[in-house]
Design an enzyme around this catalytic site. Sequence first.
Site, PDB file in Angstrom:
ATOM      1  N   PRO A   9       0.788  -1.230   0.000  1.00 25.21           N
ATOM      2  CA  PRO A   9       0.000   0.000   0.000  1.00 25.21           C
ATOM      3  C   PRO A   9       0.823   1.284   0.000  1.00 25.21           C
ATOM      4  CG  PRO A   9      -0.233  -1.198   2.078  1.00 25.21           C
ATOM      5  CD  PRO A   9       0.471  -2.101   1.123  1.00 25.21           C
ATOM      6  N   ASN A  10       0.365   2.204  -0.826  1.00 23.29           N
ATOM      7  CA  ASN A  10       0.894   3.570  -0.931  1.00 23.29           C
ATOM      8  C   ASN A  10       2.227   3.686  -1.655  1.00 23.29           C
ATOM      9  OD1 ASN A  10      -1.282   4.914   0.417  1.00 23.29           O
ATOM     10  ND2 ASN A  10      -0.537   3.974   2.288  1.00 23.29           N
ATOM     11  N   ARG A  17       5.001  12.672  -1.889  1.00 22.51           N
ATOM     12  CA  ARG A  17       5.164  13.356  -0.593  1.00 22.51           C
ATOM     13  C   ARG A  17       6.207  12.607   0.237  1.00 22.51           C
ATOM     14  NH1 ARG A  17       0.207  13.937   2.798  1.00 22.51           N
ATOM     15  NH2 ARG A  17       1.692  15.101   4.038  1.00 22.51           N
ATOM     16  N   TYR A  22      11.161   8.728   1.914  1.00 18.36           N
ATOM     17  CA  TYR A  22      11.088   7.814   0.761  1.00 18.36           C
ATOM     18  C   TYR A  22      11.775   8.325  -0.497  1.00 18.36           C
ATOM     19  CZ  TYR A  22       7.535   6.051   3.940  1.00 18.36           C
ATOM     20  OH  TYR A  22       6.892   5.573   5.047  1.00 18.36           O
ATOM     21  N   ASN A  73       8.182  -5.285  -0.714  1.00 22.43           N
ATOM     22  CA  ASN A  73       8.037  -4.215   0.273  1.00 22.43           C
ATOM     23  C   ASN A  73       6.551  -4.203   0.622  1.00 22.43           C
ATOM     24  OD1 ASN A  73       7.735  -1.911   1.757  1.00 22.43           O
ATOM     25  ND2 ASN A  73       9.007  -0.629   0.433  1.00 22.43           N
ATOM     26  N   ALA A  76       2.893  -0.791   4.941  1.00 22.02           N
ATOM     27  CA  ALA A  76       2.404  -0.837   6.325  1.00 22.02           C
ATOM     28  C   ALA A  76       1.941  -2.235   6.742  1.00 22.02           C
ATOM     29  CB  ALA A  76       1.275   0.168   6.495  1.00 22.02           C
ATOM     30  N   HIS A  79       3.879  -4.495   9.267  1.00 20.87           N
ATOM     31  CA  HIS A  79       3.769  -4.380  10.722  1.00 20.87           C
ATOM     32  C   HIS A  79       2.492  -5.008  11.279  1.00 20.87           C
ATOM     33  CE1 HIS A  79       6.861  -1.605   9.570  1.00 20.87           C
ATOM     34  NE2 HIS A  79       5.991  -0.787   9.010  1.00 20.87           N
ATOM     35  N   ASP A  86       2.173 -15.883   6.324  1.00 20.39           N
ATOM     36  CA  ASP A  86       1.763 -17.261   6.039  1.00 20.39           C
ATOM     37  C   ASP A  86       1.884 -17.583   4.550  1.00 20.39           C
ATOM     38  OD1 ASP A  86       1.240 -17.785   8.677  1.00 20.39           O
ATOM     39  OD2 ASP A  86      -0.937 -17.534   8.522  1.00 20.39           O
ATOM     40  N   GLU A  97      12.711  -9.075   2.095  1.00 23.51           N
ATOM     41  CA  GLU A  97      11.908  -7.942   2.570  1.00 23.51           C
ATOM     42  C   GLU A  97      12.713  -6.661   2.357  1.00 23.51           C
ATOM     43  OE1 GLU A  97      11.863  -7.962   6.812  1.00 23.51           O
ATOM     44  OE2 GLU A  97      10.307  -6.434   6.993  1.00 23.51           O
ATOM     45  N   HIS A  99      12.672  -2.313   2.723  1.00 25.74           N
ATOM     46  CA  HIS A  99      12.068  -1.045   3.135  1.00 25.74           C
ATOM     47  C   HIS A  99      12.946   0.093   2.670  1.00 25.74           C
ATOM     48  CE1 HIS A  99       9.113  -3.176   5.372  1.00 25.74           C
ATOM     49  NE2 HIS A  99      10.084  -3.905   5.894  1.00 25.74           N
ATOM     50  N   ILE A 100      12.344   1.076   2.066  1.00 30.56           N
ATOM     51  CA  ILE A 100      13.093   2.226   1.564  1.00 30.56           C
ATOM     52  C   ILE A 100      13.672   3.010   2.736  1.00 30.56           C
ATOM     53  CG2 ILE A 100      12.870   4.394   0.277  1.00 30.56           C
ATOM     54  CD1 ILE A 100      10.569   2.967  -1.314  1.00 30.56           C
ATOM     55  N   SER A 101      12.851   3.246   3.742  1.00 29.54           N
ATOM     56  CA  SER A 101      13.305   3.976   4.931  1.00 29.54           C
ATOM     57  C   SER A 101      13.893   3.000   5.946  1.00 29.54           C
ATOM     58  CB  SER A 101      12.118   4.733   5.553  1.00 29.54           C
ATOM     59  OG  SER A 101      11.156   3.817   6.044  1.00 29.54           O
ATOM     60  N   ARG A 106      12.552   4.720  13.155  1.00 29.15           N
ATOM     61  CA  ARG A 106      11.320   5.516  13.104  1.00 29.15           C
ATOM     62  C   ARG A 106      10.427   5.175  14.302  1.00 29.15           C
ATOM     63  NH1 ARG A 106       8.962   5.306   7.161  1.00 29.15           N
ATOM     64  NH2 ARG A 106       7.712   6.996   8.061  1.00 29.15           N
ATOM     65  N   ARG A 110       6.938   0.551  13.766  1.00 26.40           N
ATOM     66  CA  ARG A 110       7.566   0.127  12.498  1.00 26.40           C
ATOM     67  C   ARG A 110       8.703  -0.866  12.723  1.00 26.40           C
ATOM     68  NH1 ARG A 110       5.184   3.570   8.550  1.00 26.40           N
ATOM     69  NH2 ARG A 110       4.692   5.569   9.483  1.00 26.40           N
TER      70      ARG A 110
END
Length: 147
Positions: A9-10, A17, A22, A73, A76, A79, A86, A97, A99-101, A106, A110
């Site tokens: 998502p996102n 933004r 990111y 990735n 959200a 988490h 599964d 896995e 993650h950009i950040s 954070r 997270r």
Amino acid sequence: MKIMIINGPNLNMLGIREPAHYGKETYEDLLNKIRKHADERGVSVEFRQSNHEGDLVDYIQSTYGAFDGIVINPGAYTHTSIAILDAVKAVGVPTCEVHISDVNAREEFRRVSYIRAACVLTVSGHGTDGYLEAMDYLIKRKGNSNL
Ligand code: CA2
């Protein structure tokens, strides 16, 4: 070698933004960067993105017997989602896995990752280069069954 690149998502909103977390690259920039990297290494990539948890489970399931690796990735859902964990366990396809950040630097929530337990590698905080690092790891791993 076939790798599925899955974004949750996102992540389709990248570059719009929150550049501090990111970066400035758009989702399309990310895909182009991965395509170029895959071409240089002679591997085939397919992309999926969804804002819906069940879609992500479907994408993971579709790799069974058809792909050699997954770079994901989960956004959200990292988490929160036991269903995604599964699914990765169910298919048994080597999964990284990304993650950009730097999720560990954070908010506390997270730091939790359900999917991590089923992954062969986690890359966090390397920006979009993390996707390329994950691809290289899977490529190297396939060439060396001891990894
Ligand atoms: O650092 C990452 O890659 C994340 O997986 C990105 C997720 C976040 O929920 C994770 O904790 C860490 C967020 C996806 C992107 O969200 C955007 C928000 C605003 C503008 C563009 C993207």
